[in-house]
Design a protein around this motif. Structure first.
Motif, PDB file in Angstrom:
ATOM      1  N   ARG A 156      15.495  88.053  51.363  1.00  0.00           N
ATOM      2  CA  ARG A 156      16.416  88.572  52.456  1.00  0.00           C
ATOM      3  C   ARG A 156      15.131  89.369  53.120  1.00  0.00           C
ATOM      4  N   VAL A 157      14.121  90.292  52.669  1.00  0.00           N
ATOM      5  CA  VAL A 157      13.287  91.017  53.212  1.00  0.00           C
ATOM      6  C   VAL A 157      12.117  90.031  53.942  1.00  0.00           C
TER       7      VAL A 157
ATOM      8  N   VAL B 226       5.632  90.841  49.281  1.00  0.00           N
ATOM      9  CA  VAL B 226       7.157  90.915  49.054  1.00  0.00           C
ATOM     10  C   VAL B 226       7.466  89.621  48.589  1.00  0.00           C
ATOM     11  N   THR B 227       8.596  89.877  47.700  1.00  0.00           N
ATOM     12  CA  THR B 227       9.021  88.667  46.993  1.00  0.00           C
ATOM     13  C   THR B 227      10.746  88.723  47.465  1.00  0.00           C
ATOM     14  N   ASP B 228      11.451  89.508  47.849  1.00  0.00           N
ATOM     15  CA  ASP B 228      12.875  89.435  48.014  1.00  0.00           C
ATOM     16  C   ASP B 228      12.940  88.361  49.215  1.00  0.00           C
TER      17      ASP B 228
ATOM     18  N   GLN C 114      25.811  88.740  43.794  1.00  0.00           N
ATOM     19  CA  GLN C 114      25.070  88.109  44.837  1.00  0.00           C
ATOM     20  C   GLN C 114      25.200  88.007  46.244  1.00  0.00           C
TER      21      GLN C 114
ATOM     22  N   ASN D  21      12.590  80.893  47.575  1.00  0.00           N
ATOM     23  CA  ASN D  21      11.268  81.123  48.175  1.00  0.00           C
ATOM     24  C   ASN D  21      10.613  80.220  48.542  1.00  0.00           C
TER      25      ASN D  21
END
Length: 125
Positions: free
Chosen positions: A75-76, A71-73, A14, A23
């Protein structure tokens, strides 16, 4: 444990979130950034004397946000939010110039041709 399993465990560990924990929190931050930009657009158009209307600027703002819709991450998303806040701060403090803002309306570069004849006609290689 075998060396392969250990490397898999190390690669799937992780990672710490940058700002948002999930999210939903990231989504709230994105909406907040969008609203901040949306409210700032009339002042920006007036101060920088941009040859675009407020409606055109708001349409471009929407396009820029929709460009990163997939975009789903988390951190991004957080990094994009950070960059968006940085751009907003630079715009409000007038650290940007008019040409920096007008770059958003530059037509996208034409993709380089892939077949030989088109490359030859346009002067590529």
């Amino acid at each position: 444990m075998s060396p392969i399993n250990e490397s898999i465990l190390r690669s799937t560990r992780q990672v710490r979130p940058i700002l948002s924990l999930d999210n939903q929190e990231a989504r709230k931050r994105v909406i907040s950034l969008y609203k901040s930009w949306y409210r700032q657009i009339p002042q920006t158009v007036h101060e920088f004397d941009i040859p675009k209307s407020v409606a055109q600027c708001r349409t471009k703002l929407r396009e820029e946000f929709l460009r990163h819709r997939a975009v789903t991450d988390v951190r991004v998303i957080d990094m994009l939010i950070f960059k968006g806040h940085l751009d907003l701060k630079e715009t409000i403090n007038r650290w940007k110039q008019k040409s920096h803002l007008m770059r958003y309306w530059n037509e996208s570069q034409e993709p380089k041709p892939k077949d030989f004849l088109t490359k030859f006609y346009r002067g590529y290689e």
